[in-house]
Design a protein around this motif. Structure first.
Motif, PDB file in Angstrom:
ATOM      1  N   ALA A 223     -22.718 -32.006 -12.819  1.00 21.67           N
ATOM      2  CA  ALA A 223     -23.541 -31.683 -13.987  1.00 21.67           C
ATOM      3  C   ALA A 223     -23.861 -30.194 -14.032  1.00 21.67           C
ATOM      4  N   ASN A 224     -24.100 -29.597 -12.884  1.00 22.54           N
ATOM      5  CA  ASN A 224     -24.414 -28.169 -12.832  1.00 22.54           C
ATOM      6  C   ASN A 224     -23.254 -27.303 -13.303  1.00 22.54           C
ATOM      7  N   ARG A 225     -22.020 -27.792 -13.111  1.00 19.38           N
ATOM      8  CA  ARG A 225     -20.847 -27.015 -13.508  1.00 19.38           C
ATOM      9  C   ARG A 225     -20.221 -27.511 -14.811  1.00 19.38           C
ATOM     10  N   GLY A 226     -20.767 -28.546 -15.405  1.00 17.24           N
ATOM     11  CA  GLY A 226     -20.233 -29.068 -16.660  1.00 17.24           C
ATOM     12  C   GLY A 226     -18.896 -29.769 -16.512  1.00 17.24           C
ATOM     13  N   VAL A 227     -18.670 -30.404 -15.361  1.00 13.50           N
ATOM     14  CA  VAL A 227     -17.414 -31.104 -15.088  1.00 13.50           C
ATOM     15  C   VAL A 227     -17.644 -32.610 -15.177  1.00 13.50           C
ATOM     16  N   ARG A 228     -16.718 -33.308 -15.824  1.00 11.53           N
ATOM     17  CA  ARG A 228     -16.812 -34.757 -15.932  1.00 11.53           C
ATOM     18  C   ARG A 228     -16.549 -35.390 -14.569  1.00 11.53           C
ATOM     19  N   LEU A 229     -17.455 -36.264 -14.130  1.00  6.33           N
ATOM     20  CA  LEU A 229     -17.305 -36.928 -12.841  1.00  6.33           C
ATOM     21  C   LEU A 229     -16.869 -38.373 -13.060  1.00  6.33           C
ATOM     22  N   ARG A 230     -15.919 -38.803 -12.251  1.00  7.08           N
ATOM     23  CA  ARG A 230     -15.459 -40.191 -12.246  1.00  7.08           C
ATOM     24  C   ARG A 230     -15.601 -40.701 -10.819  1.00  7.08           C
ATOM     25  N   VAL A 231     -16.076 -41.933 -10.654  1.00  7.24           N
ATOM     26  CA  VAL A 231     -16.330 -42.483  -9.329  1.00  7.24           C
ATOM     27  C   VAL A 231     -15.494 -43.737  -9.119  1.00  7.24           C
ATOM     28  N   TYR A 232     -14.784 -43.776  -7.999  1.00  8.10           N
ATOM     29  CA  TYR A 232     -13.999 -44.947  -7.603  1.00  8.10           C
ATOM     30  C   TYR A 232     -14.719 -45.654  -6.480  1.00  8.10           C
ATOM     31  N   ARG A 233     -15.028 -46.923  -6.715  1.00  7.82           N
ATOM     32  CA  ARG A 233     -15.683 -47.744  -5.697  1.00  7.82           C
ATOM     33  C   ARG A 233     -14.737 -48.870  -5.298  1.00  7.82           C
ATOM     34  N   ASN A 234     -14.688 -49.170  -4.024  1.00  8.00           N
ATOM     35  CA  ASN A 234     -13.805 -50.230  -3.552  1.00  8.00           C
ATOM     36  C   ASN A 234     -14.079 -51.563  -4.240  1.00  8.00           C
ATOM     37  N   ALA A 235     -15.319 -51.789  -4.627  1.00  9.64           N
ATOM     38  CA  ALA A 235     -15.681 -53.043  -5.274  1.00  9.64           C
ATOM     39  C   ALA A 235     -14.957 -53.237  -6.604  1.00  9.64           C
ATOM     40  N   GLY A 236     -14.521 -52.137  -7.227  1.00  3.04           N
ATOM     41  CA  GLY A 236     -13.850 -52.225  -8.519  1.00  3.04           C
ATOM     42  C   GLY A 236     -12.343 -52.095  -8.444  1.00  3.04           C
TER      43      GLY A 236
END
Length: 291
Positions: A223-236
């Motif tokens: 958020a501080n750098r204005g970059v889109r974050l995507r998160v990969y979780r093993n559950a998904g």
């Protein structure tokens, strides 16, 4: 012959080889000793996925840039369909070590390039990306080059979170001082206990709770750098992927484990592939958005 009636998910992962010039202890790709897919077979796969209407392909391995035919493959895969419609969106997942002169033959045919940096801490990164030094510096140089001279190609930066890099992972974007070189997407992965990851799970696996603590810090950094974050979780992971391995075996993920369901060229048109359409689309589009 390819099967024009074969139904495949919208998005597939083509793992062309197991061979790699790194020995990352968390790797969930094929084993390094697995023979590489031949060019002739790879082109058959290209024809099959195009005929099946696949919308996007992630090319990985192993390290795909080690294959001499890779430029020809990405060109054939990405070209417009006979109908005139655009060909599949092509993503190259690479460790970033290929010489720039080699990448210049590949980049014009890509929609996205996926590059890895595991930590802002050099020692942590070296413990996870083993085999070539300075790996991280070379990835950053390639990232800057793509941003400067290949603006049409979008960039995903990936960070695999293990027990060894919980401190340095959230600082990865700090390595990129020039705002113009920031990635379009930064994806944070929970280490999967598959293949080499399974071998080293006692050393590297991270609990869901510890992973979420790292994610929280990464969210603030992005958020501080204005970059889109995507998160990969093993559950998904289950139902999200269809892999095509170097021996043309189709691999799906069920219950968090990989399952081989048959040879691509021998699959029945109605075979249950255990791929959830919504998860498959959401995973790819979320990671490699159009805008």
């Amino acid at each position: 012959m390819s099967n024009p009636q074969l139904r495949l998910p919208d998005y597939v992962d083509l793992r062309l080889l197991g061979r790699c010039n790194l020995e990352c202890p968390f790797c969930f790709g094929p084993r390094h000793e697995v023979p590489s897919m031949s060019e002739r077979t790879a082109m058959r796969v290209v024809a099959t996925v195009r005929e099946a209407g696949v919308r996007g392909v992630v090319i990985s391995g192993g390290e795909p840039t080690l294959l001499p035919y890779l430029p020809r493959l990405v060109e054939a895969l990405s070209r417009p369909l006979p109908s005139g419609e655009p060909g599949p969106k092509v993503v190259l997942s690479t460790n970033g070590l290929a010489p720039l002169r080699s990448m210049e033959r590949i980049l014009p045919h890509l929609a996205w390039i996926a590059l890895p940096i595991e930590s802002a801490d050099d020692e942590e990164h070296r413990a996870l990306r083993i085999g070539k030094a300075p790996h991280r510096d070379r990835v950053l140089r390639l990232l800057h080059e793509v941003r400067k001279n290949h603006a049409r190609v979008r960039v995903k930066l990936g960070t695999v979170v293990t027990r060894r890099n919980v401190d340095g992972a959230p600082g990865v974007l700090d390595l990129i001082e020039d705002e113009r070189s920031l990635p379009d997407v930064w994806k944070i992965y929970q280490m999967s206990e598959t293949n080499y990851g399974e071998d080293n799970k006692e050393l590297l696996s991270i609990s869901d709770t510890a992973f979420e603590q790292v994610v929280e810090r990464c969210e603030k950094a992005a958020a501080n750098r204005g970059v889109r974050l995507r998160v990969y979780r093993n559950a998904g992971r289950s139902g999200s992927y269809l892999f095509i391995d170097p021996d043309c075996q189709v691999v799906v993920v069920q219950g968090g484990r990989e399952r081989r369901v048959g040879n691509l060229f021998e699959l029945d048109t109605d075979i249950e592939l255990a791929v959830d359409s919504a998860r498959n689309v959401g995973n790819f589009v979320g990671t490699y958005p159009d805008a």
